[in-house]
Design a protein around this motif. Structure first.
Motif, PDB file in Angstrom:
ATOM      1  N   ASP A   1       6.360  37.545  33.550  1.00  0.00           N
ATOM      2  CA  ASP A   1       5.697  36.545  33.881  1.00  0.00           C
ATOM      3  C   ASP A   1       5.258  35.802  34.603  1.00  0.00           C
ATOM      4  OD1 ASP A   1       7.556  35.434  34.944  1.00  0.00           O
ATOM      5  OD2 ASP A   1       7.877  33.725  33.789  1.00  0.00           O
ATOM      6  N   GLY A   2       4.898  36.956  35.916  1.00  0.00           N
ATOM      7  CA  GLY A   2       4.589  36.206  37.005  1.00  0.00           C
ATOM      8  C   GLY A   2       5.190  34.792  38.311  1.00  0.00           C
ATOM      9  N   ARG A   3       6.674  34.619  37.390  1.00  0.00           N
ATOM     10  CA  ARG A   3       7.361  33.694  38.421  1.00  0.00           C
ATOM     11  C   ARG A   3       8.129  34.439  38.506  1.00  0.00           C
ATOM     12  NH1 ARG A   3       5.781  29.281  33.644  1.00  0.00           N
ATOM     13  NH2 ARG A   3       3.991  30.173  34.297  1.00  0.00           N
ATOM     14  N   GLY A   4       8.962  35.900  38.256  1.00  0.00           N
ATOM     15  CA  GLY A   4      10.319  35.838  38.420  1.00  0.00           C
ATOM     16  C   GLY A   4      10.953  36.302  37.349  1.00  0.00           C
ATOM     17  N   GLY A   5      10.116  36.238  36.149  1.00  0.00           N
ATOM     18  CA  GLY A   5      11.127  37.086  34.811  1.00  0.00           C
ATOM     19  C   GLY A   5       9.743  37.640  34.293  1.00  0.00           C
ATOM     20  N   VAL A   6      10.808  37.971  32.768  1.00  0.00           N
ATOM     21  CA  VAL A   6      10.796  38.978  32.149  1.00  0.00           C
ATOM     22  C   VAL A   6      10.149  38.600  30.966  1.00  0.00           C
ATOM     23  CG1 VAL A   6      10.799  41.600  31.176  1.00  0.00           C
ATOM     24  CG2 VAL A   6      11.287  41.149  33.594  1.00  0.00           C
ATOM     25  N   ARG A   7       9.122  38.561  30.149  1.00  0.00           N
ATOM     26  CA  ARG A   7       8.997  37.744  28.608  1.00  0.00           C
ATOM     27  C   ARG A   7       9.394  38.924  27.161  1.00  0.00           C
ATOM     28  NH1 ARG A   7       4.873  34.784  29.121  1.00  0.00           N
ATOM     29  NH2 ARG A   7       3.338  36.764  28.979  1.00  0.00           N
ATOM     30  N   TYR A   8       9.705  38.995  26.265  1.00  0.00           N
ATOM     31  CA  TYR A   8       9.855  39.502  25.022  1.00  0.00           C
ATOM     32  C   TYR A   8       9.137  39.062  23.763  1.00  0.00           C
ATOM     33  CZ  TYR A   8      12.897  42.581  28.496  1.00  0.00           C
ATOM     34  OH  TYR A   8      13.651  43.452  28.822  1.00  0.00           O
ATOM     35  N   LEU A   9       8.124  39.657  23.778  1.00  0.00           N
ATOM     36  CA  LEU A   9       7.055  38.812  22.853  1.00  0.00           C
ATOM     37  C   LEU A   9       7.671  39.410  21.463  1.00  0.00           C
ATOM     38  CD1 LEU A   9       5.572  35.706  21.982  1.00  0.00           C
ATOM     39  CD2 LEU A   9       3.756  37.799  22.677  1.00  0.00           C
ATOM     40  N   LEU A  10       7.746  38.502  19.864  1.00  0.00           N
ATOM     41  CA  LEU A  10       7.955  38.673  18.808  1.00  0.00           C
ATOM     42  C   LEU A  10       6.375  38.831  18.393  1.00  0.00           C
ATOM     43  CD1 LEU A  10      10.978  38.310  17.583  1.00  0.00           C
ATOM     44  CD2 LEU A  10      10.239  40.604  17.860  1.00  0.00           C
ATOM     45  N   THR A  11       5.164  39.844  19.104  1.00  0.00           N
ATOM     46  CA  THR A  11       4.163  39.751  18.700  1.00  0.00           C
ATOM     47  C   THR A  11       4.017  40.737  16.779  1.00  0.00           C
ATOM     48  OG1 THR A  11       3.504  42.641  19.391  1.00  0.00           O
ATOM     49  CG2 THR A  11       3.124  40.675  20.996  1.00  0.00           C
ATOM     50  N   GLN A  12       2.556  40.762  16.087  1.00  0.00           N
ATOM     51  CA  GLN A  12       2.723  41.530  14.720  1.00  0.00           C
ATOM     52  C   GLN A  12       3.017  43.241  15.062  1.00  0.00           C
ATOM     53  OE1 GLN A  12      -1.300  40.919  13.428  1.00  0.00           O
ATOM     54  NE2 GLN A  12      -0.922  39.150  12.971  1.00  0.00           N
ATOM     55  N   ARG A  13       2.754  42.944  16.362  1.00  0.00           N
ATOM     56  CA  ARG A  13       3.133  45.174  16.223  1.00  0.00           C
ATOM     57  C   ARG A  13       4.952  44.479  16.176  1.00  0.00           C
ATOM     58  NH1 ARG A  13       0.544  48.791  20.656  1.00  0.00           N
ATOM     59  NH2 ARG A  13       0.056  46.730  20.292  1.00  0.00           N
ATOM     60  N   SER A  14       5.124  43.828  16.703  1.00  0.00           N
ATOM     61  CA  SER A  14       6.639  44.306  16.928  1.00  0.00           C
ATOM     62  C   SER A  14       7.582  43.985  15.912  1.00  0.00           C
ATOM     63  CB  SER A  14       7.596  43.721  18.149  1.00  0.00           C
ATOM     64  OG  SER A  14       6.986  42.596  18.231  1.00  0.00           O
ATOM     65  N   MET A  15       7.140  42.902  14.925  1.00  0.00           N
ATOM     66  CA  MET A  15       7.701  41.982  13.735  1.00  0.00           C
ATOM     67  C   MET A  15       7.638  43.198  12.924  1.00  0.00           C
ATOM     68  SD  MET A  15       9.321  39.149  13.842  1.00  0.00           S
ATOM     69  CE  MET A  15       8.941  39.161  12.811  1.00  0.00           C
ATOM     70  N   ALA A  16       6.266  44.113  13.015  1.00  0.00           N
ATOM     71  CA  ALA A  16       6.397  45.442  11.711  1.00  0.00           C
ATOM     72  C   ALA A  16       7.547  46.377  12.271  1.00  0.00           C
ATOM     73  CB  ALA A  16       5.111  46.154  12.833  1.00  0.00           C
ATOM     74  N   SER A  17       7.422  46.368  13.291  1.00  0.00           N
ATOM     75  CA  SER A  17       8.797  47.687  13.791  1.00  0.00           C
ATOM     76  C   SER A  17      10.342  46.445  12.965  1.00  0.00           C
ATOM     77  CB  SER A  17       8.318  47.833  15.220  1.00  0.00           C
ATOM     78  OG  SER A  17       9.833  48.451  15.618  1.00  0.00           O
ATOM     79  N   LEU A  18      10.415  45.502  13.174  1.00  0.00           N
ATOM     80  CA  LEU A  18      11.615  44.613  12.457  1.00  0.00           C
ATOM     81  C   LEU A  18      11.426  45.003  12.315  1.00  0.00           C
ATOM     82  CD1 LEU A  18      13.795  43.175  13.560  1.00  0.00           C
ATOM     83  CD2 LEU A  18      12.787  40.888  14.166  1.00  0.00           C
ATOM     84  N   GLY A  19      10.433  44.954  10.797  1.00  0.00           N
ATOM     85  CA  GLY A  19      10.577  44.524   9.058  1.00  0.00           C
ATOM     86  C   GLY A  19      10.893  45.935   8.822  1.00  0.00           C
ATOM     87  N   ARG A  20      10.726  46.834   8.925  1.00  0.00           N
ATOM     88  CA  ARG A  20      10.909  48.288   9.015  1.00  0.00           C
ATOM     89  C   ARG A  20      12.587  48.707   9.510  1.00  0.00           C
ATOM     90  NH1 ARG A  20       5.509  49.448  11.693  1.00  0.00           N
ATOM     91  NH2 ARG A  20       6.751  50.255  13.273  1.00  0.00           N
ATOM     92  N   ALA A  21      12.429  48.225  10.640  1.00  0.00           N
ATOM     93  CA  ALA A  21      14.167  48.737  10.259  1.00  0.00           C
ATOM     94  C   ALA A  21      15.123  47.799   9.992  1.00  0.00           C
ATOM     95  CB  ALA A  21      14.870  48.616  11.625  1.00  0.00           C
ATOM     96  N   ILE A  22      14.926  46.304   9.974  1.00  0.00           N
ATOM     97  CA  ILE A  22      16.185  45.573   9.352  1.00  0.00           C
ATOM     98  C   ILE A  22      16.184  45.458   7.559  1.00  0.00           C
ATOM     99  CG2 ILE A  22      17.380  45.578  11.148  1.00  0.00           C
ATOM    100  CD1 ILE A  22      16.388  42.524  10.889  1.00  0.00           C
ATOM    101  N   GLY A  23      14.886  45.295   7.293  1.00  0.00           N
ATOM    102  CA  GLY A  23      13.898  44.857   5.963  1.00  0.00           C
ATOM    103  C   GLY A  23      13.335  43.279   6.197  1.00  0.00           C
ATOM    104  N   HIS A  24      12.218  43.577   5.503  1.00  0.00           N
ATOM    105  CA  HIS A  24      11.574  41.426   5.538  1.00  0.00           C
ATOM    106  C   HIS A  24      12.477  41.204   5.090  1.00  0.00           C
ATOM    107  CE1 HIS A  24       8.547  43.614   7.107  1.00  0.00           C
ATOM    108  NE2 HIS A  24       8.347  44.452   6.500  1.00  0.00           N
TER     109      HIS A  24
END
Length: 102
Positions: free
Chosen positions: A49-72
């Motif tokens: 994030d440029g301020r000493g942190g790391v951001r983890y964002l659930l984008t459309q692509r990551s949501m699709a991966s999550l949906g495949r893993a545990i269902g929608h």
């Protein structure tokens, strides 16, 4: 700012994830349950994030991966756009949680 995949995440590694007081307050204000935080960290796209942190964002692509893993489900779809910012030094302390609206 280029985003990186979170492919190095090892779901079997037992990381102790702590929420700061600020993150706990924001989670309750923004209806993000604490059991969703590991999902955000596991499937979210990782970027600094440029301020000493790391951001983890659930984008459309990551949501699709999550949906495949545990269902929608509606509960899962409510996580779309959620992010967690963790301390870059140890990546165990969640600094804040929120929703990114487009």
């Amino acid at each position: 700012m280029p985003s990186a995949s979170n492919a190095q995440y090892d779901p079997l590694a037992r990381r102790k994830i702590e929420l700061s007081r600020h993150a706990s307050k924001r989670a309750s204000q923004r209806a993000i349950t604490q059991d969703c935080v590991p999902l955000i960290l596991a499937y979210g796209e990782r970027s600094h994030d440029g301020r000493g942190g790391v951001r983890y964002l659930l984008t459309q692509r990551s949501m699709a991966s999550l949906g495949r893993a545990i269902g929608h489900s509606q509960r899962l779809e409510a996580l779309a756009g959620c992010y967690a910012v963790v301390d870059a030094a140890n990546e165990q302390t969640v600094i804040t949680l929120g929703h990114r609206y487009q």
